[in-house]
Each structure stands twice: as C-alpha cells, then as structure tokens.
Design a protein around this motif. Structure first.
Motif, PDB file in Angstrom:
ATOM      1  N   TYR A 172       9.906   1.370  -1.580  1.00 33.26           N
ATOM      2  CA  TYR A 172       9.566   0.354  -2.575  1.00 33.26           C
ATOM      3  C   TYR A 172       9.463   1.017  -3.936  1.00 33.26           C
ATOM      4  N   SER A 173      10.164   0.463  -4.894  1.00 38.93           N
ATOM      5  CA  SER A 173      10.076   0.974  -6.254  1.00 38.93           C
ATOM      6  C   SER A 173       8.794   0.483  -6.925  1.00 38.93           C
ATOM      7  N   VAL A 174       8.239   1.313  -7.799  1.00 34.88           N
ATOM      8  CA  VAL A 174       7.042   0.899  -8.551  1.00 34.88           C
ATOM      9  C   VAL A 174       7.359  -0.266  -9.478  1.00 34.88           C
ATOM     10  N   GLU A 175       8.650  -0.532  -9.692  1.00 32.03           N
ATOM     11  CA  GLU A 175       9.039  -1.600 -10.611  1.00 32.03           C
ATOM     12  C   GLU A 175       9.164  -2.961  -9.914  1.00 32.03           C
ATOM     13  N   GLU A 176       9.165  -2.985  -8.568  1.00 33.76           N
ATOM     14  CA  GLU A 176       9.306  -4.256  -7.880  1.00 33.76           C
ATOM     15  C   GLU A 176       7.933  -4.778  -7.441  1.00 33.76           C
ATOM     16  N   PRO A 177       7.787  -6.080  -7.274  1.00 28.10           N
ATOM     17  CA  PRO A 177       6.471  -6.677  -6.972  1.00 28.10           C
ATOM     18  C   PRO A 177       5.805  -6.089  -5.731  1.00 28.10           C
ATOM     19  N   GLU A 178       6.576  -5.901  -4.648  1.00 26.68           N
ATOM     20  CA  GLU A 178       5.965  -5.396  -3.426  1.00 26.68           C
ATOM     21  C   GLU A 178       5.440  -3.971  -3.625  1.00 26.68           C
ATOM     22  N   GLY A 179       6.172  -3.153  -4.387  1.00 23.10           N
ATOM     23  CA  GLY A 179       5.690  -1.811  -4.689  1.00 23.10           C
ATOM     24  C   GLY A 179       4.397  -1.838  -5.476  1.00 23.10           C
ATOM     25  N   GLN A 180       4.323  -2.746  -6.437  1.00 24.53           N
ATOM     26  CA  GLN A 180       3.092  -2.880  -7.225  1.00 24.53           C
ATOM     27  C   GLN A 180       1.931  -3.367  -6.370  1.00 24.53           C
ATOM     28  N   ARG A 181       2.235  -4.277  -5.416  1.00 26.13           N
ATOM     29  CA  ARG A 181       1.172  -4.760  -4.535  1.00 26.13           C
ATOM     30  C   ARG A 181       0.649  -3.624  -3.645  1.00 26.13           C
ATOM     31  N   LEU A 182       1.557  -2.792  -3.146  1.00 25.55           N
ATOM     32  CA  LEU A 182       1.126  -1.675  -2.311  1.00 25.55           C
ATOM     33  C   LEU A 182       0.298  -0.672  -3.104  1.00 25.55           C
ATOM     34  N   LEU A 183       0.698  -0.394  -4.336  1.00 23.95           N
ATOM     35  CA  LEU A 183      -0.097   0.502  -5.176  1.00 23.95           C
ATOM     36  C   LEU A 183      -1.496  -0.054  -5.397  1.00 23.95           C
ATOM     37  N   ALA A 184      -1.559  -1.346  -5.649  1.00 26.70           N
ATOM     38  CA  ALA A 184      -2.876  -1.959  -5.874  1.00 26.70           C
ATOM     39  C   ALA A 184      -3.734  -1.887  -4.613  1.00 26.70           C
ATOM     40  N   ALA A 185      -3.127  -2.153  -3.462  1.00 27.54           N
ATOM     41  CA  ALA A 185      -3.882  -2.099  -2.214  1.00 27.54           C
ATOM     42  C   ALA A 185      -4.358  -0.687  -1.914  1.00 27.54           C
ATOM     43  N   ALA A 186      -3.552   0.290  -2.320  1.00 29.58           N
ATOM     44  CA  ALA A 186      -3.914   1.691  -2.072  1.00 29.58           C
ATOM     45  C   ALA A 186      -4.799   2.262  -3.167  1.00 29.58           C
ATOM     46  N   GLU A 187      -5.110   1.428  -4.181  1.00 29.21           N
ATOM     47  CA  GLU A 187      -5.906   1.876  -5.329  1.00 29.21           C
ATOM     48  C   GLU A 187      -5.276   3.108  -5.964  1.00 29.21           C
ATOM     49  N   ALA A 188      -3.944   3.034  -6.103  1.00 28.79           N
ATOM     50  CA  ALA A 188      -3.189   4.140  -6.696  1.00 28.79           C
ATOM     51  C   ALA A 188      -2.521   3.659  -7.978  1.00 28.79           C
ATOM     52  N   ARG A 189      -2.060   4.617  -8.763  1.00 28.20           N
ATOM     53  CA  ARG A 189      -1.396   4.313 -10.030  1.00 28.20           C
ATOM     54  C   ARG A 189       0.057   4.771  -9.961  1.00 28.20           C
ATOM     55  N   PRO A 190       0.928   4.251 -10.837  1.00 30.73           N
ATOM     56  CA  PRO A 190       2.328   4.708 -10.832  1.00 30.73           C
ATOM     57  C   PRO A 190       2.461   6.212 -10.985  1.00 30.73           C
ATOM     58  N   GLY A 191       1.511   6.832 -11.690  1.00 28.33           N
ATOM     59  CA  GLY A 191       1.569   8.275 -11.858  1.00 28.33           C
ATOM     60  C   GLY A 191       1.264   9.061 -10.598  1.00 28.33           C
ATOM     61  N   ASP A 192       0.768   8.377  -9.560  1.00 30.93           N
ATOM     62  CA  ASP A 192       0.438   9.055  -8.298  1.00 30.93           C
ATOM     63  C   ASP A 192       1.637   9.188  -7.364  1.00 30.93           C
ATOM     64  N   VAL A 193       2.785   8.618  -7.726  1.00 34.16           N
ATOM     65  CA  VAL A 193       3.916   8.580  -6.800  1.00 34.16           C
ATOM     66  C   VAL A 193       4.427   9.988  -6.496  1.00 34.16           C
ATOM     67  N   PRO A 194       4.965  10.147  -5.261  1.00 38.35           N
ATOM     68  CA  PRO A 194       5.103   9.105  -4.250  1.00 38.35           C
ATOM     69  C   PRO A 194       3.791   8.807  -3.548  1.00 38.35           C
ATOM     70  N   VAL A 195       3.555   7.533  -3.276  1.00 38.51           N
ATOM     71  CA  VAL A 195       2.410   7.101  -2.487  1.00 38.51           C
ATOM     72  C   VAL A 195       2.936   6.707  -1.112  1.00 38.51           C
ATOM     73  N   ILE A 196       2.379   7.314  -0.080  1.00 39.16           N
ATOM     74  CA  ILE A 196       2.819   7.072   1.293  1.00 39.16           C
ATOM     75  C   ILE A 196       1.746   6.261   2.010  1.00 39.16           C
ATOM     76  N   VAL A 197       2.151   5.191   2.682  1.00 40.19           N
ATOM     77  CA  VAL A 197       1.240   4.372   3.480  1.00 40.19           C
ATOM     78  C   VAL A 197       1.728   4.420   4.923  1.00 40.19           C
ATOM     79  N   THR A 198       0.908   4.959   5.822  1.00 35.92           N
ATOM     80  CA  THR A 198       1.288   5.054   7.228  1.00 35.92           C
ATOM     81  C   THR A 198       0.995   3.742   7.941  1.00 35.92           C
ATOM     82  N   PRO A 199       1.546   3.526   9.138  1.00 39.95           N
ATOM     83  CA  PRO A 199       1.254   2.294   9.885  1.00 39.95           C
ATOM     84  C   PRO A 199      -0.229   2.103  10.150  1.00 39.95           C
ATOM     85  N   ALA A 200      -0.987   3.203  10.235  1.00 44.48           N
ATOM     86  CA  ALA A 200      -2.428   3.099  10.470  1.00 44.48           C
ATOM     87  C   ALA A 200      -3.195   2.769   9.199  1.00 44.48           C
ATOM     88  N   GLY A 201      -2.489   2.682   8.065  1.00 42.84           N
ATOM     89  CA  GLY A 201      -3.139   2.350   6.808  1.00 42.84           C
ATOM     90  C   GLY A 201      -3.613   3.548   6.008  1.00 42.84           C
TER      91      GLY A 201
END
Length: 552
Positions: A172-201
């Motif tokens: 997911y790109s930080v520029e697309e809505p789903e990428g932004q939603r994942l960053l928000a859920a992970a409490e991460a910022r675009p500068g933190d990329v890459p942000v990895i989310v495992t199936p366990a959360g």
C-alpha cells in the motif's frame, strides 16, 4: 478471513460437479469448496479471493482445457497463491503433461480420471496436500501488509526481501487511502515507512531484515550451537550443499544473509539448466531447493550476517554480527558474489529509487510503458532484458564491449534479437544518473568516440562484474588478489602446501587453506559462473566433507 478454499477447475460440467461434490462431502466443514468451468474463470476467482484476503489451500485443474490448459492455469495461479498445493487432473497417464507440470509449476500430485473409489484415490491425495499446506510456515503470513513510498529505498528493500523469501504480502502506498488508513491505525507517520503490519496485528516501523524475518515467521535463530556442517550462503551452491548434507545424515544448518537463491534466485527465466526444457524461474528453482533441503531436515536460518570464521581445535566456529556463534565439524563457504557498484555520479543517492542491482522483479509493474535500461552483457542481464520487455515500452541494454558474444549464451542472444522492443547498445557506458528524489535521467557515453547523450529514464537495472565479499575471512583462509577463495590444486604453489596447513595430505579439490573449510560456487577462484556448476560443487563439497570427517 473466511474458511480456506479448495478450488477445482474443469470445463466438463459433469466432472466439475462431481469433484466439488466429493470434496464437499469430506472437507466442507473446514473448507470452502469452489469450482470454475474454465481457467479464466478460475483466475478471476483467485484474484477476488486475493483481494478479500482469503487463503487458498488446494488447486485442482484439468489438464486438457481449451484456451488455457491446466498447466498454464496453475503457473499463473502460483503468482497469486504460491503456497497453495497443486494437482493436475488427467484422463490418462500423459507423460508429456507430467514433465511439463513438473518443470513449469512444481505440481504436487496427479489424479487420474475417474478417481473412484474416492476413499482410495481422491481423499488420500487431497489429505496430503492439505497437510503440506498447513505445515507450510508461509501459509500463516499470507496477509502481511507493507505501507511505504515507491521511491523510498527502505520500502523497496522490505518488498524485495519478502518477495525473494517467498513471503506473500500486500503493498500500500502512503499516497492511497488504504495506506493512510493503515498508518493511522498503526499510529505511524509517512516518515516511518516502511511500516509492516503482520496478520497478528504487530506493527513494525522501518524494521531491520532480522526483525522483519522474525515477524513473518522465518527462522532467524539456530536451534542448537553445534552441527556436523554449517553452510554459509543460500545460493545454488549453498542449497546444493544443504540438500546433500542433510540427505546424507549430517546435522546441517544453512545461514543466509538475504534470501535463498542468491543471484540465480533473481533470474526471471533460466533456460539452460538440465532437466527444465521449458525453463524455470530462479525464484521457483530456489523455492524447490529450499523445500527440498528442509524436507531432509536441514535448518535454514535467514537474515543473519556471518562476520568471522575461527578454527577452534578440531571444530570450526562461525560468528554472527550480534556476537553469537555456532560451531561445526566442517564448513562450506558458498557466499557467492555481488554486483559491482555502477560508480557513476548519482548512483549512490538513487539506489532503490530507480537504480537497482539485479532484476528487482517487484518493480515490473512500475515499468509499464516506461523506458528501461539494463547495464551489463552477461546472461543475468539478458534474462532481465527479456523479462522487462514484457512490461516496458523499450528496454535498452547498455554493453561496454563491442558485442554480446563474449559474455552471453548463444540461445539468449538469439532470443533477444527476436524481441522488437529490446535495443542492444554496445560500446556504451553510464556516465551519470540524475533525478530529484528518484531517477529521472541518464547520461550515456560512447566508449569509443567519447560523445555523451542525455535520455529520460525511470529504471536502471545493473548487472556488472562480480565482487566477492570475503574481507571477513582475511587472515583465516587464503584469498586471491580479487578476494576469491582458491582451493585444492590452486593452493599448491610450486608443489608446496599452503602456509599453516596442519594435515599430512594435500587439500582436497574444494578445500580451502583451512582444513575442514570447503568452498563452492561463484566465490571459489576459477569457478564456472553457472547455476548447474554451482549446484554440482555444493554436492561435491559434501562428499569431501564426509572424506574429511572419516579421517579425523
């Protein structure tokens, strides 16, 4: 995620209904049984399942279907669900189909029609495939999500690491809505990329390769501290040594810094490897070898850097960069070689941002309708040119020498000549690469006349030279002036054994200047730089390890 899926594909309605009926009868409680009436319909179903995050455990495909046969279907299905187990349905024992299936898509089983009684001919086969799928470590991590920026070098490295280790992921790109939603859920910022989310959360921000490997279920820690054989390097030579070592009863561990397969694992198509008349991708070959080594009991430890080798009495100790170590009776060094840096101005800053070393096949989709440059004239460069020609508008091969004949196999030269959007530019070197944050332009120089040319560019893939990273062995085993490791007869200067040699015999053919330490593959001085020879040397090294152990 819903129930995992069992999918059958057959254009005969009666057969299709019968397969689905028999599968539901036994597996309907734990699996969702789907059927498709054509390969195209089956692929559409798989794409939908992929988007929804569902798992596919088993694929059954009829061989003789119109438009796209079962082998072609399974080959494309592997791109979507590489860990699904695969079976080919045949009306009779078709030898040619069997050979194609083995070569192209690594089919797990064959089912002959009719399969009655199902308790004897169908269910045992499906049971074994379901068991294999459940035991696959990667089956639990097929929903790893990466949020990053396309022109971020760390984001590229994370994608490349997962792809080369056959770990399915979603990007997911930080520029697309789903990428932004994942960053928000992970409490991460675009500068933190890459942000990895495992199936366990679990959320990882800019993880190291070791942290990423552990999070997605790869083994990063050896199970014990002493082995019969330690193999350093997971290319064809290392995998060959691991397969033969483990299959012959040696407690074997293979340690790989990046991903099994080495440079060969990045090849889009290897067409001159024995036993694969239709060719095989480097990734498929590496995956088969990896599973074969594990089948025989070899441990595969990933994302660990070996920094030192030490002789400790009759043992050989391998030290890791975190201070830990493991020891063994013998060691096989199969660390391979790395692409030499292009060295042109701008390359260091734009590596991973348009300049890539090796095929970087994760970038294929981004090359659509672009002008792509391949730097180099050996087989790896040619295979990459053929691969990217399917996506790019043009592929320009930049070759320093006057022709391809001196460095590339004849079959590949002929293949390239028949592809209209590949242009071979000889006597050409890269003088500079330019771009603001990512590659935008490339400066080429005529190696004969000296004239330069500025061209737009989005992707440059570099395949020049071969550099062994053997500095960590300096003072422990002999190295030649380029850093390669001489073995056997090459160590006997003027008939004398190497300095410090402690045994009353000459070094074996693949043995280094340190007894019990063997060398296989491209890192060995004077080796033949081919996949087949590397695999052969890995197997031969194990034979010499046995001989070494017997004399102790």
């Amino acid at each position: 995620m819903g129930k995992p899926v069992l999918l059958s594909v057959d254009d005969d309605p009666g057969v299709s209904r019968a397969v689905a009926r028999d599968l539901r009868r036994k597996y309907g409680e734990d699996f969702r049984v789907l059927r498709a009436s054509s390969a195209a319909e089956g692929l559409d179903a798989l794409r939908e399942l992929k988007l929804r995050g569902d798992a596919v455990a088993v694929l059954l495909a009829d061989y003789r279907m119109p438009q796209m046969n079962g082998i072609e279907f399974l080959e494309q299905a592997m791109d979507l669900f590489p860990r699904a187990r695969r079976a080919l349905l045949t009306a009779y024992a078709d030898t040619e189909a069997a050979i194609q299936a083995i070569n192209l898509v690594d089919v797990d089983q064959y089912l002959l029609k009719p399969w009655e009684p199902v308790e004897e001919k169908l269910y045992p086969v499906v049971d074994s495939m379901i068991t294999a799928w459940r035991e696959s470590k990667d089956s639990a991590v097929d929903d790893v999500r990466i949020v990053g920026h396309h022109w971020s070098a760390p984001s590229y490295k994370a994608r490349d690491f997962l792809a080369r280790n056959a770990v399915p992921y979603r990007w997911y790109s930080v520029e697309e809505p789903e990428g932004q939603r994942l960053l928000a859920a992970a409490e991460a910022r675009p500068g933190d990329v890459p942000v990895i989310v495992t199936p366990a959360g679990t959320v990882l921000r800019s993880p190291t390769p070791t942290e990423l490997a552990a999070a997605v279920g790869l083994d990063v820690e050896p199970r014990t501290d002493f082995y019969d054989l330690v193999v350093v390097g997971g290319g064809p030579a290392g995998l060959g040594a691991a397969v033969y070592g483990a299959s012959e009863g040696l407690r074997t561990v293979l340690v790989e810094k990046r991903a099994t397969g080495g440079q060969a694992g990045q090849s889009s198509r290897i067409e001159n490897y024995l036993g694969f008349p239709d060719g095989v991708s480097g990734a498929q070959l590496a995956d088969r070898a990896r599973r074969q080594a594990q089948k025989f009991g070899a441990e595969l430890v990933t994302a660990r850097s070996v920094v030192a080798l030490e002789a400790t009495g009759s043992s050989r100790t391998v030290h890791f960069d975190d201070g830990s170590s493991i020891a063994a009776h013998a060691v096989v060094l199969a660390t391979g070689v790395f692409w030499r840096s292009l060295g042109a101005p701008g390359c260091a800053e734009l590596t991973g941002r348009g300049v890539y070393y090796g095929s970087a096949m994760t970038e294929a989709a981004e090359c659509a309708d672009q002008d792509v440059f391949i730097v180099g004239g050996a087989n790896s460069a040619g295979q990459a040119a053929v691969f990217f020609s399917r996506y790019a508008k043009t592929v320009r091969m930049l070759v320093r020498g006057p022709s391809l004949e001196a460095s590339m196999s004849h079959y590949l030269i002929e293949q390239i000549a028949q592809i209209p959007n590949i242009e071979v530019r000889t006597c050409t070197v890269v003088d500079e690469v330019q771009g603001d944050g990512h590659l935008e332009r490339i400066v080429l120089r005529d190696a004969v006349g000296g004239g330069t040319e500025l061209l737009p560019a989005s992707h440059v893939f570099v395949f020049i030279g071969a550099t062994p990273h053997t500095d960590w062995l300096d003072g422990v085993v002999a190295r030649d002036e380029r850093g390669f490791l001489p073995t056997g007869p090459e160590l006997l200067a003027d008939g004398r054994r190497p300095p410090g040699w402690s045994l009353d015999r000459d070094p074996y053919f693949l043995e280094s200047s340190l007894p019990g330490v063997f060398v296989a593959g491209d890192v060995r001085a004077a080796s033949v730089k081919r996949v087949a020879s590397a695999v052969g040397e890995g197997a031969m090294a194990v034979t010499l390890v046995h001989r070494y152990l017997e004399e102790r």
